[in-house]
Design an enzyme around this catalytic site. Structure first.
Site, mmCIF file in Angstrom:
data_model
loop_
_atom_site.group_PDB
_atom_site.id
_atom_site.type_symbol
_atom_site.label_atom_id
_atom_site.label_comp_id
_atom_site.label_asym_id
_atom_site.label_seq_id
_atom_site.Cartn_x
_atom_site.Cartn_y
_atom_site.Cartn_z
ATOM 1 C CG LEU A 1 -1.889 -1.115 1.305
ATOM 2 C CD1 LEU A 1 -2.591 -1.337 2.609
ATOM 3 C CD2 LEU A 1 -2.776 -1.110 0.040
ATOM 4 C CE1 TYR B 1 5.027 4.622 5.206
ATOM 5 C CE2 TYR B 1 4.170 6.538 6.595
ATOM 6 C CZ TYR B 1 5.189 5.884 5.827
ATOM 7 O OH TYR B 1 6.496 6.426 5.772
ATOM 8 C CB CYS B 2 2.826 0.273 3.657
ATOM 9 S SG CYS B 2 3.280 -0.913 2.274
ATOM 10 N N PRO B 3 1.201 -1.755 6.244
ATOM 11 C CG PRO B 3 -0.576 -2.306 7.511
ATOM 12 C CD PRO B 3 0.013 -1.420 6.550
ATOM 13 C CE LYS C 1 6.407 -0.049 8.437
ATOM 14 N NZ LYS C 1 5.095 -0.524 7.808
#
Length: 275
Positions: free
Chosen positions: A93, A147-149, A160
């Site tokens: 993502l 975001y974008c896990p 992160k």
């Protein structure tokens, strides 16, 4: 070097450094170049290519992001905030690129032992060795509120700072990681959260998008409390890479490489125009 991943041991490693020159290029260049290097390495036994890249303010969307119900509004919001927008050719993502995000691609010939998991594990192992002087307890595991896990998010204390993806084609594998080196991790995360607010706008979607908590993301500089420069990070990367190989050198692109790169770039540009 203890516990180094076997996939990293190569007869030779060659480096293509675009950590400075990439700031003047559209990130579509990087995805076209990694595709090109996958083809290059597919015909060479036991060789690895490491490519570093940094790009200016760009949001890289995944294919699923491009299908959001109000994607035009989301893109307009990002552009109003000074970001270019592209759609990448690999999974995942939306992610942020800017001058504080250092990207590394480790590119290998595809082989039986190079499973999807082993590719992620090799990159995770390398990053732990690369950053060991910072004295951080780096954990791999999904940070769902980022975001974008993904399964191989890298974090310290629940924050992160890096995410890993893979691209497999033409007999090659590119394992790619972005590291938030400096700047504000929470500000980047808040930007992507607002993008999803605009692009989803309460509508029902076929895909589940992350419920981002900005405080769950941070840069290495914020986490370590130490100032970090991209040039220092590049230098330590080269020192870390050296013990994995009998030969470490700079990569020289051939005329055939450049021809394939141009074709790959044209294909990515056309795909972005359609999306």
């Amino acid at each position: 070097m203890k516990n180094r991943h076997d996939l990293l041991n190569r007869t030779s490693w060659h480096v293509l450094d675009e950590s400075a020159t990439g700031l003047t290029k559209n990130p579509m260049h990087s995805f076209a170049m990694d595709d090109t290097l996958c083809k290059r390495v597919s015909g060479e036994n036991n060789r690895g290519i490491a490519r570093t890249w940094v790009h200016d303010r760009t949001i890289v969307l995944g294919i699923q992001d491009s299908r959001l119900p109000y994607i035009d509004e989301g893109i307009h919001f990002l552009r109003e905030n000074g970001y270019d927008v592209i759609v990448r050719n690999s999974g995942g993502l939306a992610v942020v690129l800017d001058e504080g995000i250092f990207n590394l691609s480790l590119i290998f010939k595809e082989e039986k032992r190079l499973s999807i998991d082993s590719g992620y594990e090799a990159m995770t192992s390398f990053v732990r060795h690369w950053l060991e002087d910072l004295g951080l307890d780096i954990v791999d595991g999904e940070i769902a509120e980022s975001y974008c896990p993904g399964r191989y998010d890298l974090s310290v204390g629940g924050q992160k700072f890096a995410g890993i993806s893979q691209r497999r084609l033409r007999g090659g594998v590119a394992v790619q990681i972005y590291l938030a080196v400096n700047g504000s991790g929470s500000k980047r995360a808040a930007l992507i959260r607002r993008f999803y607010d605009k692009a989803v706008n309460g509508a029902t979607t076929k895909f589940s998008y992350p419920e981002i908590i900005p405080e769950k993301m941070a840069s290495l500089e914020e986490i370590s409390g130490k100032p970090l420069a991209m040039t220092d990070l590049l230098h330590s990367l080269l020192l870390t890479l050296r013990p994995y190989s009998e030969q470490l050198g700079n990569l020289t692109l051939t005329e055939e490489d450049w021809h394939l790169y141009e074709k790959n770039l044209e294909r990515i540009i056309k795909r972005n125009e359609k999306l």
